[in-house]
Design an enzyme around this catalytic site. Structure first.
Site, PDB file in Angstrom:
ATOM      1  N   TYR A 122       0.823  -1.216   0.000  1.00  0.00           N
ATOM      2  CA  TYR A 122       0.000   0.000   0.000  1.00  0.00           C
ATOM      3  C   TYR A 122       0.854   1.262   0.000  1.00  0.00           C
ATOM      4  CZ  TYR A 122      -4.008  -2.963   1.381  1.00  0.00           C
ATOM      5  OH  TYR A 122      -5.001  -3.916   1.446  1.00  0.00           O
TER       6      TYR A 122
ATOM      7  N   SER B  39     -13.781  -4.309   1.282  1.00  0.00           N
ATOM      8  CA  SER B  39     -14.701  -3.690   0.314  1.00  0.00           C
ATOM      9  C   SER B  39     -16.167  -3.992   0.622  1.00  0.00           C
ATOM     10  CB  SER B  39     -14.373  -4.120  -1.112  1.00  0.00           C
ATOM     11  OG  SER B  39     -13.162  -3.568  -1.545  1.00  0.00           O
TER      12      SER B  39
ATOM     13  N   GLY C  62     -17.006   1.733  -2.769  1.00  0.00           N
ATOM     14  CA  GLY C  62     -17.766   2.981  -2.821  1.00  0.00           C
ATOM     15  C   GLY C  62     -19.001   2.905  -3.694  1.00  0.00           C
TER      16      GLY C  62
ATOM     17  N   LEU D 103     -21.677   1.037  -3.421  1.00  0.00           N
ATOM     18  CA  LEU D 103     -22.918   0.952  -2.653  1.00  0.00           C
ATOM     19  C   LEU D 103     -23.272   2.231  -1.904  1.00  0.00           C
ATOM     20  CD1 LEU D 103     -22.536  -2.717  -1.370  1.00  0.00           C
ATOM     21  CD2 LEU D 103     -24.316  -1.862  -2.908  1.00  0.00           C
TER      22      LEU D 103
ATOM     23  N   GLY E 157     -23.751   4.881  -3.503  1.00  0.00           N
ATOM     24  CA  GLY E 157     -24.668   5.529  -4.449  1.00  0.00           C
ATOM     25  C   GLY E 157     -24.042   6.655  -5.247  1.00  0.00           C
ATOM     26  N   LYS E 158     -22.775   6.987  -4.974  1.00  0.00           N
ATOM     27  CA  LYS E 158     -22.180   8.149  -5.659  1.00  0.00           C
ATOM     28  C   LYS E 158     -21.978   7.915  -7.149  1.00  0.00           C
ATOM     29  CE  LYS E 158     -17.441   7.028  -4.143  1.00  0.00           C
ATOM     30  NZ  LYS E 158     -16.334   7.509  -3.292  1.00  0.00           N
TER      31      LYS E 158
END
Length: 339
Positions: free
Chosen positions: A53, A218, A223, A225, A227-228
């Protein structure tokens, strides 16, 4: 905050774990410290990172996340944190990691090199949960498990786990450990969410039967779910907005697995379900992933401080039978939207 044990280990962790994979790329050190502090103050004692990472993986910043977590770790009592990190998997796998010149393998040499680097960057003398980031299809399980066991015997690692693994590989690894008298994998960190219920196919039975805990990552499908991505104008700084423009084909393909016509259609109906239930969609998605008895702790993430609240709220949410039935019907209607 609810706490659960990982596998048959002595690791008692908060039901929500803070993932850190954006720290050092899309999340600055200053913002990362704010996120870590808020999570800690909310009762989260479990932090997950990796030598690879931040994401997307790149040689220019590999290891930066561990450095940031290590600096923050010095501000808290070490024994109050259950710290997890990972050794990069084999270069013979799904992609070539941009560390150790792309020659990684799950052999004794690389596992030893990886742990020394992680301990230095994290500024600690032990890791609570050390995980292989993904399995090696070439190096024998015997060598991998012996190398991990040596780290446990040396006191550098308390327990070990695996990630992005299969039912066969997890079972084979732990059978090797059993008959060789070695430390076994107490956890498996795999992708698991409303949009990706594949864990139920085989791994659920393995985890229940062998007392191995799932650490889902996840839970809000990167991201999706939230809604963006269902809005008329998708934020340009959103994760998959960035990934779809990435020069590396693998990164673009990764984005399309999450961000496609089928996942957006299912998400649209999920958003209506959440609205009717009076629950923020992120809270509902995270609450779903922690609902199951084979789950020890669900890994959430946040690029910005304000994204954290909805995920943290899931710690206190328990889903009723009607909501779970409606989610199951959605999953049957949109079978494996992530492939």
């Amino acid at each position: 905050m609810e706490f659960r044990y990982i596998g048959r280990s002595g690791l008692r962790v908060s039901v929500i774990c803070l993932g850190t994979m954006t720290f050092g790329s899309t999340t600055s050190k200053e913002e990362a410290f704010k996120i870590l502090d808020k999570a800690y103050d909310a009762g989260i004692n479990f932090i997950d990172t990796a030598e690879l990472y931040p994401v997307p993986p790149d040689s220019k910043w590999a290891g930066e996340t561990e450095k940031i977590v290590g600096e923050w770790l010095k501000t808290k009592p070490r024994d109050s944190i259950v710290l997890a990190t990972k050794v990069a998997g084999a270069a013979s796998g799904w992609f070539v990691p941009p560390i150790r010149h792309g020659l990684t393998a799950m052999d004794r040499f690389h596992i030893k090199r990886a742990i020394e680097g992680s301990l230095k960057r994290l500024q600690t003398d032990y890791i609570d949960l050390y995980q292989q980031h993904w399995p090696d299809t070439v190096v024998p399980k015997e060598e991998t498990m012996r190398a991990f066991d040596e780290l446990v015997k040396e006191g550098k690692v308390r327990y070990i786990g695996t990630s992005n693994d299969t039912a066969y590989s997890l079972t084979k690894s732990n059978m090797v450990a059993k008959y060789e008298g070695l430390s076994r994998f107490e956890s498996i960190q795999n992708n698991f969410s409303l949009l990706n219920p594949r864990f139920f196919d085989e791994l659920e039975a393995v985890c229940r039967g062998e007392q191995v805990s799932l650490l889902p990552y996840s839970p809000i499908a990167g991201g999706i779910l939230s809604g963006k991505y269902n809005q008329k104008f998708v934020p340009e700084d959103a994760r998959f907005s960035i990934y779809l423009k990435h020069p590396v084909k693998r990164v673009r393909e990764h984005a399309r697995r999450f961000y496609n016509e089928k996942t957006l259609a299912m998400t649209a109906e999920f958003l209506e379900l959440a609205k009717e239930a009076g629950i923020h969609p992120v809270t509902l998605a995270v609450a779903y992933s922690k609902h199951f008895d084979f789950v020890a702790s669900t890994i959430i993430g946040a690029r910005k401080l304000e994204q954290l609240d909805a995920s943290l709220a899931a710690a206190e949410v328990k889903l009723d039978r009607d909501t779970l039935k409606r989610i199951t019907k959605l999953q049957q209607k949109y079978c494996y939207p992530m492939g």
